[in-house]
Design an enzyme around this catalytic site. Sequence first.
Site, PDB file in Angstrom:
ATOM      1  N   GLU A 175       0.832  -1.219   0.000  1.00 31.77           N
ATOM      2  CA  GLU A 175       0.000   0.000   0.000  1.00 31.77           C
ATOM      3  C   GLU A 175       0.862   1.262   0.000  1.00 31.77           C
ATOM      4  O   GLU A 175       0.731   2.131   0.866  1.00 31.77           O
ATOM      5  CB  GLU A 175      -0.944  -0.024   1.204  1.00 31.77           C
ATOM      6  CG  GLU A 175      -1.937  -1.177   1.113  1.00 31.77           C
ATOM      7  CD  GLU A 175      -3.012  -1.172   2.202  1.00 31.77           C
ATOM      8  OE1 GLU A 175      -2.756  -0.633   3.285  1.00 31.77           O
ATOM      9  OE2 GLU A 175      -4.098  -1.711   1.955  1.00 31.77           O
ATOM     10  N   GLU A 384      -5.614  -8.372  -1.162  1.00 31.49           N
ATOM     11  CA  GLU A 384      -6.292  -8.232   0.140  1.00 31.49           C
ATOM     12  C   GLU A 384      -7.751  -7.924  -0.118  1.00 31.49           C
ATOM     13  O   GLU A 384      -8.077  -7.034  -0.911  1.00 31.49           O
ATOM     14  CB  GLU A 384      -5.703  -7.091   0.977  1.00 31.49           C
ATOM     15  CG  GLU A 384      -4.348  -7.362   1.555  1.00 31.49           C
ATOM     16  CD  GLU A 384      -3.886  -6.257   2.497  1.00 31.49           C
ATOM     17  OE1 GLU A 384      -4.733  -5.603   3.133  1.00 31.49           O
ATOM     18  OE2 GLU A 384      -2.669  -6.056   2.576  1.00 31.49           O
TER      19      GLU A 384
END
Length: 486
Positions: A175, A384
Amino acid sequence: MSFPKDFLWGGAVAANQCEGAYNKDGKGLSEADLLLGGNYETPRMFCSHIMKDHFYPSHQAIDFYHHYKEDIKLFAEMGFKTFRTSINWSRIFPHGDDETPNEAGLAFYEDLFKECKKYGIEPLVTLCHYEIPWGIMKNYGGFTSRKTIDLYIRYAKTVLTRYKDLVKYWLTFNEINGATTAIGQYNGIGYVAPEDLASEEPIPLNQLKDDPQKRFEGLHNEFVASALAVIEGHKINPDFMIGCMICHVTWYPLTCNPKDLLETEEKDLMFNDFCGDVQVKGEYNPLAVAYLKNHGIDTSYITDEDLAIIKEGKVDMYTFSYYMSNCVSVDPNAQSIGGNMSMGLKNPYLKASAWGWQIDPDGLKYTLKKLASRYPGVPLMVVENGLGAADSIEEDGRIHDDYRIDYFRDHIKAMGEAINEGVPLIGYTTWGCIDVVSCGTGEFHKRYGFIYVNRHDDGTGDFSRSKKDSFNWYRKVIASNGEDLS
Ligand code: BG6
């Protein structure tokens, strides 16, 4: 619905959220080890030294360090084709700037990856999942220093070389786009302002002094580090598939007021697309650079030499996390709601989890199609996705997590539709396939797993593992390659 026959079904965790053993076998402190637990209402706290008599969730986490054989066996029972985890950088270079790596740390991951291969599970490995060694934060200001690029590359070359025959799939930074928001300064860049570093008292994570100039400079250094890791990785093994990893929060205009649309477009550009464009296309989007300049960032840190590295070190695949969508509006009175990394506005058409994350499988389909158009021909992977929920053990001693099954069913359906409509999706790893510490709140109580871990926020629990109803359901999904979602 037709998932490709070699589709990579699996699950994901991060070292700092599952391993524990925070100071075993030579491991140094990492950024997660300095954070106390919080909850939905109370933010996590940071203090620059370990405080006695406080409970640190990452220190033992779910003790995956000592349970990984048992856990991987359970993943194999579900039929996992891939397992995403990270290497905790401070297990390999305990202080970040050590001259030589810690052999005990290297041996641990070698054994872990071999254990996966034993069951035909491909490891998918994140090099840095909010795991910057504390020594690098304290002594170098994290990625705000160019020296940290060198330290990261030393670490990356060490592990890419050591595991070149065991691991094919790599992600450079988890991220990475988190650093476009204030919270990403600690997590993503590893920078703490000197006054916060000097404080003897704990500070709420969301009240650490934010320095956008340093944050965007640190992010740029991560782009360069990521590109260098790709270049070096391909020299070590040309078959490596190395990806970026973006936290994708899908944004919708709250109304058809054109001003809401303009706001949404800007948010989408700066939160979602800015980093992906740099890592996939190998260049800065000129609109993003203009945005930075218009918001007072001096972008002279972007040198021609860096741009050449970024151009050469393009990633092989685009991977992302997807949990939710949020709305955007210029209306200051619109109702807000929580979310991953950043808050947004409530969508009247969607339900939300108990932690305020809006559930939107159609948003996943929309996002996959958007990404496939933006980066034509680039393989995509959802690394995810999942539902954080407070599971409870029922009278029969089991966890009947139908809500989680519903969540996954709808998102897998959405992926199948996107594939049928031309999206080159190659894999799916659900988040927290076994219960782990929550990154945002530091809770055990916010559970994502198919496997329950007996571990609690007050530090009690014997770490025993048990299967939730979703365990058998996911096994069936994988066995039928996504055909049987009943
Ligand atoms: C992602 C992170 O942002 O979301 C994970 O990569 C994190 O580390 C996951 O755990 C879920 O967030 P949370 O706060 O519910 O743990």
